[in-house]
Design a protein around this motif. Structure first.
Motif, PDB file in Angstrom:
ATOM      1  N   LEU A  87       0.873  -1.167   0.000  1.00  0.00           N
ATOM      2  CA  LEU A  87       0.000   0.000   0.000  1.00  0.00           C
ATOM      3  C   LEU A  87       0.911   1.218   0.000  1.00  0.00           C
ATOM      4  O   LEU A  87       1.863   1.269   0.782  1.00  0.00           O
ATOM      5  CB  LEU A  87      -0.865   0.013   1.261  1.00  0.00           C
ATOM      6  N   GLY A  88       0.643   2.172  -0.876  1.00  0.00           N
ATOM      7  CA  GLY A  88       1.563   3.308  -0.948  1.00  0.00           C
ATOM      8  C   GLY A  88       0.839   4.630  -1.083  1.00  0.00           C
ATOM      9  O   GLY A  88      -0.200   4.720  -1.741  1.00  0.00           O
ATOM     10  N   ASN A  89       1.361   5.644  -0.398  1.00  0.00           N
ATOM     11  CA  ASN A  89       0.912   7.011  -0.693  1.00  0.00           C
ATOM     12  C   ASN A  89       2.114   7.935  -0.711  1.00  0.00           C
ATOM     13  O   ASN A  89       3.111   7.683  -0.056  1.00  0.00           O
ATOM     14  CB  ASN A  89      -0.171   7.488   0.276  1.00  0.00           C
ATOM     15  N   TRP A  90       1.997   8.956  -1.550  1.00  0.00           N
ATOM     16  CA  TRP A  90       3.150   9.846  -1.774  1.00  0.00           C
ATOM     17  C   TRP A  90       2.733  11.300  -1.760  1.00  0.00           C
ATOM     18  O   TRP A  90       1.665  11.663  -2.271  1.00  0.00           O
ATOM     19  CB  TRP A  90       3.804   9.556  -3.139  1.00  0.00           C
ATOM     20  N   SER A  91       3.616  12.100  -1.174  1.00  0.00           N
ATOM     21  CA  SER A  91       3.530  13.540  -1.333  1.00  0.00           C
ATOM     22  C   SER A  91       4.742  13.934  -2.152  1.00  0.00           C
ATOM     23  O   SER A  91       5.877  13.642  -1.769  1.00  0.00           O
ATOM     24  CB  SER A  91       3.582  14.215   0.041  1.00  0.00           C
ATOM     25  N   LEU A  92       4.491  14.559  -3.301  1.00  0.00           N
ATOM     26  CA  LEU A  92       5.614  15.018  -4.126  1.00  0.00           C
ATOM     27  C   LEU A  92       5.789  16.502  -3.840  1.00  0.00           C
ATOM     28  O   LEU A  92       5.173  17.354  -4.481  1.00  0.00           O
ATOM     29  CB  LEU A  92       5.319  14.770  -5.603  1.00  0.00           C
ATOM     30  N   GLY A  93       6.531  16.799  -2.806  1.00  0.00           N
ATOM     31  CA  GLY A  93       6.764  18.199  -2.430  1.00  0.00           C
ATOM     32  C   GLY A  93       5.504  18.887  -1.936  1.00  0.00           C
ATOM     33  O   GLY A  93       5.382  20.103  -2.029  1.00  0.00           O
TER      34      GLY A  93
END
Ligand code: SER
Length: 602
Positions: A87-93
């Motif tokens: 399971l993945g979540n990302w904040s790109l900056g």
């Protein structure tokens, strides 16, 4: 709650918090010569973590099927698998520590309803270059995690990059401190063999890591320093199967729904119950895990073979078969496939491609079962004839029939005989000799007979490197070597490319190769560590773990302008002029996205 519901809840939760759902990458990576399989969700996002704009925005989420082969030998305990979903979540900056830790806590405790008392978290304690992460510590306290559930660890445990700790990161690699979440199984005791002091990162199985928030904010420079990335990112990954086990409050991830059908069928096949004999549990788990990885690889079109993806798939199927023997029963190829069919329920891609999977899995398992039977017969005959079964005997059996040492040892044990330590060592010595020979062979993707390579095959071998580089220059960087074979007459080279080459492209490639031959470039090698080889721009393959040191062959000036660099065992000519000239004589499309070329020396 079913594992599938957990996945859905996770994606919905992050979508509700303005994340766009992205399509997971395929498991099989064809276009990147540095890695064979997707092993984490962030892999497809590296350019965006470095600052490029992602078309779907700054907040992303998915559930990424992943394969980690470094865990292969660990499969068999109650929490490691090769294939898993992340399971993945990302904040790109975009958001950073505060939002991430609050959300993930909320997801685990409120959406899934995991009791907060069972959770522990870890935080980076700092090292020379990067300060202690007091910010995360304060956030966890604010969230309400008691201080005795917040643990500080060093970079070995609380730093994430694809290469490991900061010192191991090659130039250009990105990473950062992280904060993990652990589930504590209160009703299982810490095992005394792990020492008296138990903590979340203890290996005893009392704690299970179920999520990792990486604060991806650093990049390694060419001179070995860590500098800030242009933006501060979050890269979260949580093993779906482990979360499911935590929700069941069962430390054995093989107890979750996804595995239960397969384990049930293995029980039926072998007539033994999982859990009835601890020493045998390993085999159920290895079979369940390896068959799941295998069907997912087959679903992407991989077929068992001797190289790269195919070789990994073959090893998985064979190890599964071998464990059926350890459970005391051989098994037919079709029965193996019947067991693996359970996974159709959980993986739409497996369901859709079932016919192909079934055919190939059955064929590979049938072949290996026959080899195992032959090996078994040889071994039993030798035992009954009183032949001494030493390390060399076991090794010959391994080499001729692919008969694993563990099985030889097991059979000897059943016959009241033991393999002494010396015999085991002598098997291992033979095995190491064999492995290092095949390692250098596969390092160059040049199979067999390196030592006695003739002049012509040496020329063809160098020509293969020049061809590989020329293909990448003319067609693009997506070209990656899939296989190579050399005889005294010709070279054969398989590579990733969607369609056959046009006559014009073939002409351009030939011209470029012959230009490089006319330039009479030096061909040299140096020995270095694999990370240094990667950093120097050398192409390489992770078909198996390389040793500490590898040979990197350069065509051109290794420190200046070069045309090709590859990790390879050699041998090669000393100057490209010795090759004379190369002609491409034939091409074929041998699979979806794979082209085969034949070429000779002019
Ligand atoms: N990249 C981190 C991992 O693989 C978190 O997603 O664990």
């Amino acid at each position: 709650m079913s594992t599938e519901e957990i996945r859905e809840k996770y994606l919905n939760f992050f979508k509700k918090n303005d994340h766009a759902e992205i399509t997971p990458s395929p498991l099989v990576i064809d276009s990147d010569p540095t890695t064979l399989f997707t092993s984490s969700g962030m892999q497809q996002l590296v350019p965006y973590l470095k600052g490029e704009k992602h078309p779907k925005g700054k907040r992303l989420a998915d559930s990424q099927p992943s394969l980690r082969l470094q865990d292969l030998e660990e499969v068999g305990d109650n929490r490691h698998t090769t294939f898993f979903e992340m399971l993945g979540n990302w904040s790109l900056g975009d958001y950073f520590k505060e939002e991430q830790l609050k959300w993930i806590w909320k997801f685990y405790t409120e959406e899934l309803g995991i009791s907060s008392e069972r959770l522990h978290v870890s935080v980076f304690e700092g090292d020379g270059e990067v300060p202690k992460d007091t910010e995360s510590f304060e956030i966890w306290k604010k969230i309400g995690v008691p201080e005795n559930h917040i643990h500080f660890y060093d970079a070995k445990k609380n730093w994430w990059s694809r290469a490991g700790i900061p010192q191991e990161m090659p130039p250009g690699e990105i990473g950062g401190p992280d904060s993990e979440i652990f589930y504590e199984f209160e009703d299982i005791a810490h095992r005394p063999e792990f020492g008296s002091f138990c903590h979340p990162n203890c290996d005893c199985g009392k704690f299970l890591e179920i999520g990792n928030s990486v604060f991806m904010q650093y990049q390694k420079t060419d001179d070995g320093k860590l500098i800030d990335l242009p933006q501060k990112n979050v890269d979260f990954g949580g093993g779906l199967e482990r979360v499911s086990a935590a929700l069941l409050n069962n430390p054995d991830i093989f107890a979750i729904d996804i595995f239960s059908g397969v384990i049930g069928k293995i029980e039926k096949e072998t007539g033994r119950l999982y859990g009835s004999d601890i020493s045998k549990d390993v085999s159920y788990r290895v079979i369940a895990d390896h068959l799941r990885a295998a069907v997912n690889l087959l679903a992407e079109g991989v077929i068992p073979g001797n190289k790269l993806h195919g070789y990994v798939l073959r090893r998985l199927v064979r190890r599964a078969m071998f464990h059926f023997h350890l459970l005391g029963s051989g098994i037919s190829g079709s029965a193996v496939s019947h067991i693996a069919e359970e996974y159709r329920k959980y993986y739409p891609n497996v369901d859709k491609n079932w016919q192909f999977i079934d055919e190939n899995l059955t064929a590979e398992a049938t072949r290996f079962e026959a080899a195992l039977k032959r090996g078994l017969a040889k071994l039993t005959r030798a035992v009954s004839e009183g032949v001494e079964i030493d390390g060399k005997f076991a090794f010959d059996l391994y080499q001729t029939e692919g008969f694993p040492l563990e099985l030889s040892m097991e059979i000897l044990k059943q016959n009241g005989m033991n393999f002494t330590r010396d015999e085991k060592n002598s098997f291992e010595e033979e095995f190491e000799k064999h492995k290092s020979a095949s390692r250098s062979a596969s390092a160059g993707m040049f199979k067999g007979g390196l030592a006695e390579a003739s002049e012509i095959t040496t020329k063809l071998h160098t020509a293969t490197h020049v061809l590989h580089a020329a293909l990448r220059q003319v067609l693009g960087e997506h070209v990656g070597q899939k296989g190579s074979h050399i005889t005294n007459e010709r070279l054969r080279f398989d590579f990733s490319n969607q369609q056959k080459l046009s006559d014009k492209e073939i002409g351009q490639i030939e011209d470029l190769i012959n230009l490089k031959i006319a330039e009479d470039l030096p061909v040299t090698f140096s020995v270095m560590s694999l990370p240094d080889a990667i950093a120097s721009g050398a192409m390489h393959f992770f078909a198996e773990k390389y040793g500490q040191e590898v040979k990197v062959y350069t065509v051109g000036d290794p420190k200046g302008i070069w045309f090709s660099k590859e990790v390879c065992g050699g041998p090669h000519v000393t100057h490209t002029g010795e090759i004379g000239g190369v002609k491409i004589i034939k091409q074929e499309k041998i699979g979806s996205g794979i082209i085969r070329l034949y070429a000779t020396i002019k």
